[in-house]
Design a protein around this motif. Structure first.
Motif, PDB file in Angstrom:
ATOM      1  N   ILE A  87     -11.505 -11.288   0.069  1.00 39.32           N
ATOM      2  CA  ILE A  87     -11.847 -10.181  -0.825  1.00 39.32           C
ATOM      3  C   ILE A  87     -11.400  -8.862  -0.182  1.00 39.32           C
ATOM      4  CG2 ILE A  87     -13.732  -8.958  -1.997  1.00 39.32           C
ATOM      5  CD1 ILE A  87     -13.268 -11.770  -3.068  1.00 39.32           C
ATOM      6  N   CYS A  88     -10.613  -8.107  -0.921  1.00 41.61           N
ATOM      7  CA  CYS A  88     -10.120  -6.810  -0.435  1.00 41.61           C
ATOM      8  C   CYS A  88     -11.254  -5.795  -0.504  1.00 41.61           C
ATOM      9  CB  CYS A  88      -8.941  -6.348  -1.281  1.00 41.61           C
ATOM     10  SG  CYS A  88      -8.350  -4.705  -0.848  1.00 41.61           S
ATOM     11  N   CYS A  91     -10.049  -2.782  -3.293  1.00 43.09           N
ATOM     12  CA  CYS A  91     -10.018  -3.042  -4.740  1.00 43.09           C
ATOM     13  C   CYS A  91     -11.007  -4.112  -5.178  1.00 43.09           C
ATOM     14  CB  CYS A  91      -8.600  -3.415  -5.174  1.00 43.09           C
ATOM     15  SG  CYS A  91      -7.985  -4.956  -4.451  1.00 43.09           S
ATOM     16  N   ARG A  92     -11.676  -4.780  -4.215  1.00 46.15           N
ATOM     17  CA  ARG A  92     -12.691  -5.808  -4.474  1.00 46.15           C
ATOM     18  C   ARG A  92     -12.157  -7.011  -5.240  1.00 46.15           C
ATOM     19  NH1 ARG A  92     -15.995  -5.425  -0.905  1.00 46.15           N
ATOM     20  NH2 ARG A  92     -17.460  -6.654  -2.076  1.00 46.15           N
ATOM     21  N   ARG A  93     -10.858  -7.284  -5.147  1.00 46.49           N
ATOM     22  CA  ARG A  93     -10.281  -8.459  -5.800  1.00 46.49           C
ATOM     23  C   ARG A  93      -9.987  -9.534  -4.757  1.00 46.49           C
ATOM     24  NH1 ARG A  93      -5.425  -6.064  -9.185  1.00 46.49           N
ATOM     25  NH2 ARG A  93      -5.552  -4.524  -7.550  1.00 46.49           N
ATOM     26  N   ASP A  94      -9.926 -10.785  -5.228  1.00 47.87           N
ATOM     27  CA  ASP A  94      -9.549 -11.896  -4.364  1.00 47.87           C
ATOM     28  C   ASP A  94      -8.036 -11.827  -4.178  1.00 47.87           C
ATOM     29  OD1 ASP A  94      -9.010 -14.287  -3.069  1.00 47.87           O
ATOM     30  OD2 ASP A  94     -10.331 -15.465  -4.347  1.00 47.87           O
ATOM     31  N   ALA A  95      -7.590 -11.616  -2.939  1.00 46.74           N
ATOM     32  CA  ALA A  95      -6.170 -11.467  -2.653  1.00 46.74           C
ATOM     33  C   ALA A  95      -5.436 -12.807  -2.695  1.00 46.74           C
ATOM     34  CB  ALA A  95      -5.968 -10.800  -1.293  1.00 46.74           C
ATOM     35  N   CYS A 106      -5.809  -5.621   1.221  1.00 43.65           N
ATOM     36  CA  CYS A 106      -4.703  -6.455   0.752  1.00 43.65           C
ATOM     37  C   CYS A 106      -3.400  -5.661   0.867  1.00 43.65           C
ATOM     38  CB  CYS A 106      -4.966  -6.935  -0.674  1.00 43.65           C
ATOM     39  SG  CYS A 106      -5.042  -5.636  -1.911  1.00 43.65           S
ATOM     40  N   CYS A 109      -2.888  -2.660  -1.610  1.00 43.89           N
ATOM     41  CA  CYS A 109      -3.759  -1.518  -1.284  1.00 43.89           C
ATOM     42  C   CYS A 109      -3.315  -0.852   0.010  1.00 43.89           C
ATOM     43  CB  CYS A 109      -5.207  -1.969  -1.158  1.00 43.89           C
ATOM     44  SG  CYS A 109      -5.951  -2.456  -2.717  1.00 43.89           S
TER      45      CYS A 109
END
Length: 119
Positions: A87-88, A91-95, A106, A109
Motif C-alpha cells: 500500500i502506497c 495515494c493509498r492504493r495497492d501498488a 509507489c 508517486c
C-alpha cells in the motif's frame, strides 16, 4: 581429527570444512528444522576479498527441532503484513509490488514528487 581455532569460546571452521552434524539456519530450514533455542555451536568463515570474512553460525542438527506448522491465523497475519507493504502511503492504493523503502512511495508517486527549486 584436528581441532578448529576458536574465537572466544566458539570453534571456527573455514568454508566447506565444517564437520558433519552442524548446519546453518538456511541448511536447517531446507531439511525442515529450526535451531529451537539451542546455543550456537560454532562459526563458519567464508573469505571475501574486500570486506573481511563472512561469518555464519552453525547449530547442531541433532538438537534442532521441527519447523512449526503454519496455522490459519499465522497465514492470515502474514497476508495482512505483506498487503500493508504494497500500500502506497501517498495515494493509498495497492501498488501490486512491495514499495521500495528507498522511494517511500509507489513509483508514480515518487516520480511526481519533484524537489522544488529555491527562489
Amino acid at each position: 581429527m584436528t581441532t578448529a581455532p576458536t574465537t572466544g569460546t566458539l570453534p571456527v571452521y573455514q568454508w566447506r570444512l565444517a564437520p558433519d552434524g552442524l548446519a546453518t539456519r538456511r541448511q536447517l530450514r531446507a531439511i525442515g528444522l529450526r535451531p529451537g533455542g539451542q546455543d550456537v555451536a560454532a562459526e563458519l568463515q567464508r573469505p571475501r576479498r574486500r570486506r573481511g570474512p563472512l561469518i555464519a553460525y552453525l547449530y547442531r542438527i541433532e538438537a534442532a527441532k521441527p519447523v512449526r506448522p503454519m496455522t490459519p491465523a499465522r497465514r492470515a497475519a502474514l497476508a495482512r503484513a505483506n498487503r500493508a507493504r504494497r500500500i502506497c502511503p501517498a495515494c493509498r492504493r495497492d501498488a501490486g509490488y512491495v514499495i521500495p523503502t528507498s522511494l517511500g512511495a509507489c513509483v508514480p508517486c515518487a516520480d511526481s514528487t519533484v524537489p522544488r527549486e529555491k527562489p
